[in-house]
Design a protein around this motif. Structure first.
Motif, PDB file in Angstrom:
ATOM      1  N   VAL A 560      27.038  43.462  43.336  1.00  0.00           N
ATOM      2  CA  VAL A 560      27.699  42.900  42.154  1.00  0.00           C
ATOM      3  C   VAL A 560      27.330  43.590  40.840  1.00  0.00           C
ATOM      4  N   ALA A 592      40.719  42.010  37.627  1.00  0.00           N
ATOM      5  CA  ALA A 592      41.083  41.243  36.436  1.00  0.00           C
ATOM      6  C   ALA A 592      40.599  41.964  35.182  1.00  0.00           C
ATOM      7  N   PHE A 616      47.718  36.846  37.544  1.00  0.00           N
ATOM      8  CA  PHE A 616      46.610  35.895  37.647  1.00  0.00           C
ATOM      9  C   PHE A 616      46.969  34.494  37.141  1.00  0.00           C
ATOM     10  N   TYR A 617      47.793  34.434  36.101  1.00  0.00           N
ATOM     11  CA  TYR A 617      48.103  33.115  35.542  1.00  0.00           C
ATOM     12  C   TYR A 617      49.408  32.527  36.069  1.00  0.00           C
ATOM     13  N   MET A 711      41.009  27.840  33.860  1.00  0.00           N
ATOM     14  CA  MET A 711      40.881  29.078  33.100  1.00  0.00           C
ATOM     15  C   MET A 711      41.567  28.938  31.752  1.00  0.00           C
TER      16      MET A 711
ATOM     17  N   SER B 351      21.387  37.947  34.480  1.00  0.00           N
ATOM     18  CA  SER B 351      22.176  39.178  34.491  1.00  0.00           C
ATOM     19  C   SER B 351      23.070  39.219  35.723  1.00  0.00           C
ATOM     20  N   ALA B 355      27.446  39.170  35.958  1.00  0.00           N
ATOM     21  CA  ALA B 355      28.202  40.290  36.539  1.00  0.00           C
ATOM     22  C   ALA B 355      29.265  39.849  37.525  1.00  0.00           C
ATOM     23  N   ILE B 356      29.352  38.543  37.793  1.00  0.00           N
ATOM     24  CA  ILE B 356      30.323  38.093  38.794  1.00  0.00           C
ATOM     25  C   ILE B 356      31.747  38.297  38.282  1.00  0.00           C
ATOM     26  N   PRO B 357      32.557  39.029  39.034  1.00  0.00           N
ATOM     27  CA  PRO B 357      33.936  39.189  38.581  1.00  0.00           C
ATOM     28  C   PRO B 357      34.742  37.922  38.872  1.00  0.00           C
ATOM     29  N   LEU B 358      35.555  37.515  37.927  1.00  0.00           N
ATOM     30  CA  LEU B 358      36.375  36.322  38.120  1.00  0.00           C
ATOM     31  C   LEU B 358      37.855  36.690  38.043  1.00  0.00           C
ATOM     32  N   PRO B 359      38.700  35.963  38.757  1.00  0.00           N
ATOM     33  CA  PRO B 359      40.124  36.297  38.721  1.00  0.00           C
ATOM     34  C   PRO B 359      40.789  35.766  37.461  1.00  0.00           C
ATOM     35  N   ASP B 360      40.280  36.162  36.328  1.00  0.00           N
ATOM     36  CA  ASP B 360      40.753  35.609  35.073  1.00  0.00           C
ATOM     37  C   ASP B 360      40.732  36.714  34.008  1.00  0.00           C
ATOM     38  N   PRO B 361      41.876  37.390  33.798  1.00  0.00           N
ATOM     39  CA  PRO B 361      41.874  38.569  32.919  1.00  0.00           C
ATOM     40  C   PRO B 361      41.348  38.292  31.523  1.00  0.00           C
ATOM     41  N   HIS B 362      41.712  37.175  30.914  1.00  0.00           N
ATOM     42  CA  HIS B 362      41.267  36.943  29.529  1.00  0.00           C
ATOM     43  C   HIS B 362      39.755  36.823  29.465  1.00  0.00           C
ATOM     44  N   HIS B 363      39.222  36.059  30.419  1.00  0.00           N
ATOM     45  CA  HIS B 363      37.784  35.889  30.448  1.00  0.00           C
ATOM     46  C   HIS B 363      37.108  37.221  30.739  1.00  0.00           C
ATOM     47  N   GLU B 364      37.686  37.979  31.666  1.00  0.00           N
ATOM     48  CA  GLU B 364      37.079  39.241  32.077  1.00  0.00           C
ATOM     49  C   GLU B 364      37.019  40.225  30.919  1.00  0.00           C
ATOM     50  N   LYS B 365      38.081  40.239  30.107  1.00  0.00           N
ATOM     51  CA  LYS B 365      38.123  41.253  29.054  1.00  0.00           C
ATOM     52  C   LYS B 365      37.147  40.941  27.938  1.00  0.00           C
ATOM     53  N   GLN B 366      36.694  39.689  27.869  1.00  0.00           N
ATOM     54  CA  GLN B 366      35.715  39.355  26.831  1.00  0.00           C
ATOM     55  C   GLN B 366      34.301  39.325  27.391  1.00  0.00           C
ATOM     56  N   ARG B 367      34.196  39.489  28.705  1.00  0.00           N
ATOM     57  CA  ARG B 367      32.906  39.254  29.350  1.00  0.00           C
ATOM     58  C   ARG B 367      31.827  40.188  28.810  1.00  0.00           C
ATOM     59  N   ARG B 369      28.299  41.538  29.796  1.00  0.00           N
ATOM     60  CA  ARG B 369      27.339  41.585  30.881  1.00  0.00           C
ATOM     61  C   ARG B 369      25.938  41.661  30.286  1.00  0.00           C
TER      62      ARG B 369
END
Lengths: 721, 412
Positions: A560, A592, A616-617, A711, B351, B355-367, B369
């Protein structure tokens, strides 16, 4: 945004023992510069096959049944292997799933990164020499044709002068380049030596200093080191004496040496950054005035005077004549194109009529190919890919037709025989555990259509060319040709040494996030962790500075934290280099972050296509639902919705929707007819009958709806905060 | 439903150390790891590759000889290392030698020195006894277990044979011999079984599925072909395959089916515990869900205890009751899965979670790490860290200062 790659109606199958396996069934997508397309699907869905088709590395038993992959004005499915080698790795690079199997385990990583750079440089030098000679010969021919036999002597002389002074220029430039490269290398050496000493690595200081002194003495070139020879000699002596005084056992004070090295480094830097003499001009001057010492004049001034000399004595006249030659070639080509246009309807009519005869078809192909080859303006530096690839494309399309003519009846007969046998066995009451391999019969009309299409494309292109002929600027073309020749000539002498390649590689390793690349350069792949190995593979892929990067499951073998790092790296490189990325994975979770657009593939077809937000949405296809609901996220508690069963055997592709068998939302029509693409929004479509206006309303599994709800809530909260 | 399960400890790992020698250096793959696994629970072990999670699993099942520490299974010590005892002897010799030297220099009398020597001798004797016991347990735990089984079988049949009629006797004797043979060959360690990561590599391509699955039974001394066949069919159906698959070879199966065969191989031994070493990492997402659902079913029907080793945190969270996080051979945090994800304390856990990827583009793009840099976060120069229980069931590897900070974070 401009389209960089277009895949149109791609169909690929594989010959296997059991029959033809349909791996990719009619997929199309466009790729825009700087965008990331994620292709998601189970193993066997055809996602890797698609990427391999783009790179032209399909397995030997593959059959490209149709379609086009357009890149840079070429159809990658039709270009010959030689041209493909110019593209593969150079314009389009690939990162593979398992970094260790993509690396050579018994070669240190450094040489593996520099290998491609060095080979590319070597190949470029060789081919440049060839092309230079060929173009010059062609130009001569055209010039003679314009000015007639009586001018032949003069033209011969001019061309040979041009050739000769280019040779002289090359000779001078080679000398200069040797010294220049030595300076560059020594500079790198000193940087590395000081780095190693500072980091207390194992170095033999005495040998190192001696080496530097020796190499410094070798840097000598009239143009490069003019007026600095004495200083260089003194510095070399300094370093040599420091090496002599150095004793391993006693504690040595290295600050004095370090200062000297600093001076040398700055001197070398000055040399490297100094104005480069224009050898094209100097070559002519030096040829005409042998024995004149050119090195006394400063380089800038020398560049000016020699330019004037060249223009006055040779170049103006040469360009005039050359332009005439280029125009002649162009006019000839336009005439030939008109002839081709006159010829094409006849050939088109012959092929369009169908029912071809092998011998006459061959004649027609030859006639067309010869005419088109004759119509190519070889002095045009901007190569016309339609014309260049016409002959081979037509030939292969016709060959395909005749192969089908021969094979179709055979296939029919075999199919009939086997079906009869099977029926007979069943009639006898025996259980039959084998199926009849379906017949592979090509539609001859389709194949004829392909042939006609090739001819039509050429016709359109040529008509445009002829109509536009009056507007072409001949002077610009002439200058372009000379520039082209000059570029070729200097490519011949641009030699990338191993030392320089190493410096470039170290820069690249630094860019992909490998710490202390100078030390890592000399390590074997097994000394790297999985994530670092994948970085090396990425560095190799980037070494040729590609436009498109294909990542085939680059993070599946990684865990990961490393996965997150590699994804971030690919994202950063994409931004910095304006790369276009095709990202292939079976894990929707990882895309994503990285994807702009997502194509979900199942059984060789794209079943859903849209932006990351769309997929995704607002997922629409039951397969996308299944993929999303079969992976748990951090809030999942209920039983996972596993997709029952396995993907269908693609030797016998299902009649209807391929996913129908495993789909609990399947409608009756799903088993009978393939769904078309239903548009949800302009950027989002899905191929499922559920989107048909008459279909019963189906809700996605609540595991997904809940998640999307969560989400949205979370993101909404973030935006408000 | 943790309260419904009993609190019987099935597996106890105490101070497990597994070092590997590589050249001059010693690679501490697992360093002082302790945990319990209760009967019927799923214990998840996570960490990045190379952190020692697989080695821990393999050490428990005795694929390696462990360096030091002990592993207890069903109350019986199955494997133990001797390094810690040998180190204790060495250290005592050094320390008491120095003390005696000091005493001699100070001109102390013989009685004092003799007392010291006696103390040393006592320490040595005690540790030597420990070493002997550890060696015995490692070597003979299976034999002891077999001996008890043999005694059981003998006792059972003695009774039966006494009461049997003469015509029943030959059949009974035959059965007795068979059972005795099986008892003799039974090993305690076979009650723990392993599922491997790569289903392709863990199956012999030249054996049919039936041979593969029956292999464990055959090794265990069972010769009754019909019995084996029945068992194989039963297990095949249990893992979601069909009888017809028994005659096929591994290459004829898809990845998910191969992993089912691997599971069948381990389940046929009727184990009490399964060590699943990244059983789904090599599989497609859709197949992963199938395998996880299967493991979940088996756990309910067979009452299995599972040690689940993986690096995919969302799966581990979904599947496990308790989770241990490992970093560089140390167990840095251990808690129930809800607790761990709700209140991660150790910076490495944080940490990892970030690092877990989530199926959520908006959240991912702000993540954002969180990177873990042990040198920058921890100051262990003075106060050495140890594993401490901050909250019932929530263990963290930390020192005094960090413990205080963590307590504040938890609001204790």
């Amino acid at each position: 945004m401009d389209k960089i790659l277009e895949v149109k109606n791609l169909k690929i199958s594989f010959r296997t023992q059991g029959g033809t396996l349909k791996a990719v069934r009619d997929i199309s997508f466009d790729l825009e510069r700087g965008e990331t397309l994620a292709i998601v699907g189970e193993s066997g869905s055809g996602k890797s096959v698609t990427s391999k088709a783009i790179l032209g590395i399909l397995a030997g038993n593959s059959i490209v049944e149709g379609g086009e992959i357009l890149f840079d004005g070429k159809d990658l499915l039709k270009v010959p292997e030689e041209d493909m080698q110019q593209i593969r790795g150079d314009k389009i690079a690939m990162i593979f799933q398992d970094p260790l199997s993509a690396l050579n385990r018994i070669v240190k990583v450094g040489p593996q990164i520099t290998e491609a750079m060095l080979l590319k440089n070597k190949a470029a030098r060789k081919s440049s020499r060839k092309e230079f000679n060929a173009i010059l010969a062609l130009l001569k021919e055209n010039m003679i044709a314009v000015f007639g036999k009586e001018a032949e002597g003069k033209i011969n002389e001019m061309i040979s002068t041009f050739d000769k002074f280019n040779v002289e220029a090359i000779r001078l430039e080679e000398d200069y380049n040797v010294a220049y490269n030595r300076a560059e290398e020594l500079n790198a050496d000193i940087v590395e030596f000081r780095f190693l000493v500072e980091k207390k690595q194992k170095v033999n200081i005495k040998d190192g200093l001696n080496d530097i002194s020796k190499k410094l003495k070798q840097i000598k070139n009239g143009f490069l080191t003019v007026g600095k020879d004495e200083q260089i000699a003194a510095l070399a002596a300094d370093v040599a004496s420091a090496a002599k005084a150095y004793n391993e056992k006693t504690n040595n004070d290295l600050t004095a040496v370090d200062a000297t090295l600093e001076t040398i480094a700055s001197l070398l830097k000055g040399l490297i950054e100094s104005t480069r003499p224009n050898f094209f001009r100097i070559g002519y001057y030096s040829m005409k005035n042998p024995g004149v010492n050119l090195t006394e004049t400063p380089v800038e001034q020398l560049n000016e005077t020699t330019l004037k000399y060249l223009d006055d004595n040779f170049m103006k006249e040469f360009i005039q004549m050359e332009t005439a030659g280029v125009k002649h070639s162009f006019d000839n080509s336009v005439e030939a194109k008109k002839a081709v246009l006159a010829l094409l309807p006849e050939i088109r009519a012959y092929f369009a009529a169908g029912n071809l005869d092998k011998k006459s078809a061959k004649e027609q192909v030859k006639k067309a190919a010869d005419a088109v080859n004759a119509s190519i303006d070889r002095l045009d530096t901007n190569k016309d890919s339609t014309a260049y690839t016409f002959a081979s494309a037509l030939e292969s399309a016709v060959a395909k037709y005749f192969k089908a003519v021969v094979n179709n009846p055979k296939e029919e007969a075999r199919f009939e025989r086997q079906s009869k046998k099977r029926e007979a066995l069943i009639a006898k009451g025996k259980t039959v555990d084998w199926k009849v391999v379906p017949k592979v019969v090509y539609d001859l009309d389709d194949l004829i259509g392909n042939i006609v299409k090739i001819i039509d494309t050429l016709q359109k292109k040529y008509e445009a060319d002829v109509a536009n002929a009056a507007n072409v600027d001949m002077n610009a073309r002439a200058i372009a040709l000379i520039d082209y020749l000059k570029a070729k000539a200097s490519q011949v002498v641009y030699k990338l040494t191993k030392r320089m390649a190493k410096e470039q590689a170290i820069k690249l390793m630094d860019e992909v996030g490998i710490d202390e690349p100078r030390i890592r350069f000399n390590q074997y792949p097994f000394e790297f962790s999985g994530g670092m190995r994948q970085r090396i593979v990425i560095a190799i892929a980037l070494s040729a500075n590609p436009d498109i990067l294909i990542c085939d499951e680059p993070t599946t073998a990684l865990d990961v934290t490393i996965q997150a790092q590699i994804l971030e790296l690919i994202n950063r490189l994409k931004r910095e280099r304006n790369l276009t990325v095709i990202f292939i994975t079976h894990d929707l979770g990882v895309v994503a972050n990285i994807a702009d657009k997502i194509a979900v593939m199942y059984a060789g077809k794209i079943v859903e296509y849209g932006t990351a937000d769309d997929v995704f949405y607002d997922p629409r296809h039951p397969y996308t639902w299944a993929l999303l609901s079969s992976m748990p996220d951090l809030d999942t508690n209920e039983k996972l919705d596993a997709i029952p069963g396995t993907p269908p055997n693609m030797i016998y592709p299902p009649v209807g929707d391929a996913f129908a068998d495993r789909n609990k939302y399947a409608l009756k029509i799903d088993f009978e007819m393939q769904p078309p693409q239903f548009e949800v929004t302009p950027s989002h479509w899905a191929a499922t009958w559920l989107l048909h206006p008459d279909a019963p309303k189906a809700e996605p599994p609540h595991i997904i709806t809940d998640r999307i709800e969560r989400m949205k809530k979370k993101n909404g909260g973030n935006e408000n905060a | 439903m943790p309260e419904e399960r009993n609190d019987e400890v099935l597996l106890r790992v105490e101070h497990l150390c597994q070092y590997f020698r590589s050249g001059k250096y010693e690679n501490k793959a697992v360093d002082d790891v302790s945990f319990d696994i209760k009967k019927g629970e799923v214990f998840g072990l996570v960490g990045e590759s190379g952190c020692g999670k697989t080695t821990t699993g393999r050490s428990i099942i005795k694929i390696y000889d462990i360096t030091s520490g002990s592993v207890y299974f069903k109350g019986q010590r199955v494997t133990a290392g001797t390094r810690s005892y040998r180190d204790a002897i060495k250290e005592a010799k050094q320390r008491i030698g120095d003390e005696i030297k000091a005493l001699k220099a100070n001109g102390a009398d013989d009685a004092q020195i003799a007392a010291k020597k006696a103390e040393l001798a006592e320490i040595i004797a005690k540790n030597k006894a420990e070493i002997a016991s550890a060696k015995h347990d490692s070597k003979y735990s299976d034999r002891d277990y077999a001996a008890t089984l043999v005694a059981q079988v003998k006792a059972e049949y003695e009774e039966k044979m006494k009461n049997a009629s003469p015509e029943e006797l030959p059949a009974l004797k035959k059965k007795f011999r068979h059972d005795l043979n099986v008892a003799k060959k039974t090993k305690l360690i076979t009650k723990i079984q392993m599922i491997f990561q790569d289903p392709v590599a863990s199956l012999n391509p030249r054996m049919t599925v039936k041979e593969l699955i029956a292999e464990g039974l055959v090794i265990n001394g069972i010769k009754d072909k019909q019995y084996i066949e029945e068992k194989v069919y039963e297990i095949l159906e249990l893992v979601g395959l069909v009888r017809e698959h028994a005659g096929r070879y591994p290459h004829e199966f898809s990845g998910g089916q191969k992993q089912r065969i691997g599971i069948a191989r381990s389940v046929i031994m009727r184990p009490d515990m399964i060590i699943a070493d990244e059983p789904i990492s090599a599989l497609d997402v859709s197949i992963q869900a199938q395998v996880i659902n299967l493991l979940n079913e088996l756990r309910d029907t067979l009452g299995l205890t599972i040690l689940f080793i993986a690096h995919d945190l969302s799966v581990v969270k979904y599947f496990s009751d308790r989770i241990g996080v490992m970093y560089h051979g140390k167990m840095v945090e251990l808690a129930s899965s809800e607790e761990l994800f709700a209140h991660p304390l150790h910076p490495y856990t944080k940490s990892l979670l970030s690092a877990i990827p989530l199926p959520d583009p908006h959240h991912e793009k702000q993540r954002q790490r969180i990177t873990y840099n042990p040198a920058a976060v921890h100051d262990y120069s003075e106060n050495k860290p140890s594993t401490r229980e901050l909250k019932p069931g929530h263990f963290v590897y930390c020192n005094d200062a960090e413990e205080e900070a963590y307590r504040k974070e938890l609001g204790l």
